[in-house]
Design an enzyme around this catalytic site. Structure first.
Site, PDB file in Angstrom:
ATOM      1  N   HIS A  77      52.976  46.309  50.948  1.00 35.05           N
ATOM      2  CA  HIS A  77      52.945  46.528  49.497  1.00 35.05           C
ATOM      3  C   HIS A  77      52.005  47.675  49.113  1.00 35.05           C
ATOM      4  O   HIS A  77      50.923  47.836  49.682  1.00 35.05           O
ATOM      5  CB  HIS A  77      52.637  45.243  48.722  1.00 35.05           C
ATOM      6  CG  HIS A  77      51.277  44.644  48.898  1.00 35.05           C
ATOM      7  ND1 HIS A  77      50.231  44.947  48.068  1.00 35.05           N
ATOM      8  CD2 HIS A  77      50.800  43.726  49.774  1.00 35.05           C
ATOM      9  CE1 HIS A  77      49.165  44.234  48.425  1.00 35.05           C
ATOM     10  NE2 HIS A  77      49.480  43.492  49.465  1.00 35.05           N
ATOM     11  N   ASP A  84      43.917  46.141  51.309  1.00 34.92           N
ATOM     12  CA  ASP A  84      45.001  45.195  51.027  1.00 34.92           C
ATOM     13  C   ASP A  84      45.844  45.823  49.935  1.00 34.92           C
ATOM     14  O   ASP A  84      45.473  45.753  48.769  1.00 34.92           O
ATOM     15  CB  ASP A  84      44.411  43.849  50.591  1.00 34.92           C
ATOM     16  CG  ASP A  84      45.479  42.874  50.150  1.00 34.92           C
ATOM     17  OD1 ASP A  84      46.666  43.143  50.383  1.00 34.92           O
ATOM     18  OD2 ASP A  84      45.123  41.839  49.549  1.00 34.92           O
ATOM     19  N   GLU A 141      53.102  43.092  44.542  1.00 35.85           N
ATOM     20  CA  GLU A 141      52.835  41.933  45.398  1.00 35.85           C
ATOM     21  C   GLU A 141      51.710  41.096  44.822  1.00 35.85           C
ATOM     22  O   GLU A 141      51.767  39.866  44.822  1.00 35.85           O
ATOM     23  CB  GLU A 141      52.469  42.411  46.810  1.00 35.85           C
ATOM     24  CG  GLU A 141      52.422  41.283  47.851  1.00 35.85           C
ATOM     25  CD  GLU A 141      51.042  40.658  48.041  1.00 35.85           C
ATOM     26  OE1 GLU A 141      50.940  39.687  48.812  1.00 35.85           O
ATOM     27  OE2 GLU A 141      50.057  41.111  47.429  1.00 35.85           O
ATOM     28  N   GLU A 142      50.687  41.775  44.326  1.00 31.98           N
ATOM     29  CA  GLU A 142      49.465  41.085  43.897  1.00 31.98           C
ATOM     30  C   GLU A 142      49.670  40.222  42.655  1.00 31.98           C
ATOM     31  O   GLU A 142      48.799  39.446  42.298  1.00 31.98           O
ATOM     32  CB  GLU A 142      48.345  42.113  43.637  1.00 31.98           C
ATOM     33  CG  GLU A 142      47.900  42.881  44.873  1.00 31.98           C
ATOM     34  CD  GLU A 142      47.157  42.019  45.889  1.00 31.98           C
ATOM     35  OE1 GLU A 142      46.955  40.821  45.651  1.00 31.98           O
ATOM     36  OE2 GLU A 142      46.779  42.575  46.939  1.00 31.98           O
ATOM     37  N   HIS A 155      39.915  42.835  48.024  1.00 33.58           N
ATOM     38  CA  HIS A 155      39.914  42.576  46.575  1.00 33.58           C
ATOM     39  C   HIS A 155      38.537  42.839  45.955  1.00 33.58           C
ATOM     40  O   HIS A 155      38.213  42.292  44.907  1.00 33.58           O
ATOM     41  CB  HIS A 155      40.386  41.153  46.241  1.00 33.58           C
ATOM     42  CG  HIS A 155      41.861  40.949  46.470  1.00 33.58           C
ATOM     43  ND1 HIS A 155      42.654  40.141  45.665  1.00 33.58           N
ATOM     44  CD2 HIS A 155      42.695  41.448  47.400  1.00 33.58           C
ATOM     45  CE1 HIS A 155      43.904  40.164  46.109  1.00 33.58           C
ATOM     46  NE2 HIS A 155      43.943  40.945  47.164  1.00 33.58           N
TER      47      HIS A 155
HETATM   48 ZN   LIG Z   1      48.183  42.082  50.390  1.00 33.41          ZN
END
Ligand SMILES: [Zn+2]
Length: 353
Positions: free
Chosen positions: A70, A179, A208-209, A319
């Site tokens: 992603h 990420d 995606e998140e 994150h």
């Molecule tokens: Zn991810």
């Protein structure tokens, strides 16, 4: 380094266009087709080298393998302006409010420098210092003099990301949005290599998140026979009071998911990956089951169902404004994926345990 370009590109969920441009530039010369779908997913086809006789069942269409990563990242969105020119924000994706005060931001596509306001320590009462402000209580300062100026600089809906430059630190690198820009970088490296005996469909997915939204559409379009999701995942290997098993650890190789909150990995694909790693002496680890979720959660339940597995590079502090990964893990993830794909046939998916 492609990971640097991807990490420093700005692409909060729902506004991933700039990351998409980096991806397209990086893969265009190495694939047969690139398309951008209505959601903004980038779908790239790398055709296989041989006829269907080797890789698909007789009388059936050639095998199609989906590789997904992603391109969106977590961030903030402007939801209001106050009379003093500060921006009110909400999170897009999961962000821990504890780490926000005093953090530097890039606001909007032009990367206006911003800072999340923080009260100087001189003025903080003891009681207050123990409390964590919620995102709703925080404001972003872009130096605007008043409401109108704030509105002009950052209208409602403007996104903000962490203002973090990529750096190499010995055997590790640090940067924002690993990420899943780490997974995107691995996918770019795979596409830049030799073709496989079957068609590979790469999906650089959006949103995606905020709920695996792009991947659901991409998998529907691609109709894959199986899917590998490439991720940057949680490494939780800091010293602990109690000796508990870490989720994944830096430097121990690619992390293979057997189960998380979004799906249970296909056991044949897990075995294919682990036996390839063992045969070639590539280090790997199994991610502690039950934690997190990835695009595989959407992909595996598309159409008639898609055997899926997730392979991830362990990253500390995801994150947050800065994450850290091991370059050995990165190289081993690329190698494990390349070797596993080159050994994959339709028979891998026919075997029953
Ligand atoms: Zn991810």
């Amino acid at each position: 380094m492609i990971l640097k370009d991807l990490s420093e590109a700005v692409g909060v969920a729902g506004d991933e266009r700039r990351v998409g441009e980096v991806v397209i530039d990086a893969v265009r010369e190495h694939v047969d087709e690139v398309q951008v779908d209505t959601m903004g997913n980038i779908l790239a086809l790398k055709r296989g080298t041989t006829g269907p006789d080797l890789t698909s069942k007789p009388d059936e269409r050639p095998m199609r393998v989906m590789l997904a990563a992603h391109i969106d990242e977590v961030g903030l969105m402007v939801v209001g302006h106050d009379s003093d020119g500060f921006l009110q924000v909400r999170s897009v994706g999961g962000i821990d409010a504890r780490l926000l005060p005093g953090v530097l931001l890039w606001v909007g596509p032009e990367r206006i420098p911003g800072i999340i306001g923080i009260k100087p320590v001189h003025l903080v009462q003891q009681e207050e210092s123990r409390k964590v402000a919620t995102i709703e209580q925080l404001v972003v300062d872009v130096g605007a003099k008043n409401k109108d100026e704030a509105k002009t600089l950052a209208p409602l809906g403007t996104n903000a990301t962490f203002a973090t430059q990529f750096r190499e630190l010995g055997p590790t690198v640090r940067g924002k949005a690993f990420d899943d820009r780490a997974g995107c970088a691995v996918l770019v490296e795979i596409l830049r290599g030799e073709p496989f005996p079957f068609d590979v469909w790469a999906a650089f997915t959006v949103q995606e998140e905020v709920g695996l939204r792009g991947a659901r559409i991409a998998a529907y379009t691609i109709k894959p026979d199986c899917a590998f999701v490439l991720e940057g995942t949680v490494a939780d290997d800091l010293p602990k009071d109690k000796d508990t098993s870490p989720t994944t650890e830096l430097g121990k190789g690619p992390a293979i998911t057997v189960m998380d909150r979004s799906f249970i990995a296909d056991r044949r694909l897990v075995r294919h990956l682990t036996s390839t790693a063992e045969a070639l002496g590539i280090p790997y680890q199994v991610k502690q089951p039950g934690i997190g979720g990835t695009d595989a959660g959407a992909i595996h339940a598309t159409r008639e169902g898609v055997p899926s597995v997730t392979v991830a590079i362990p990253c500390r502090y995801i994150h947050s404004p800065v994450a850290l990964l091991s370059l050995d893990d990165y190289d081993d993830t690329v190698r494990l994926m390349r070797e596993s794909l080159s050994r994959l046939t339709y028979r891998t998916l026919e075997e029953r345990e």
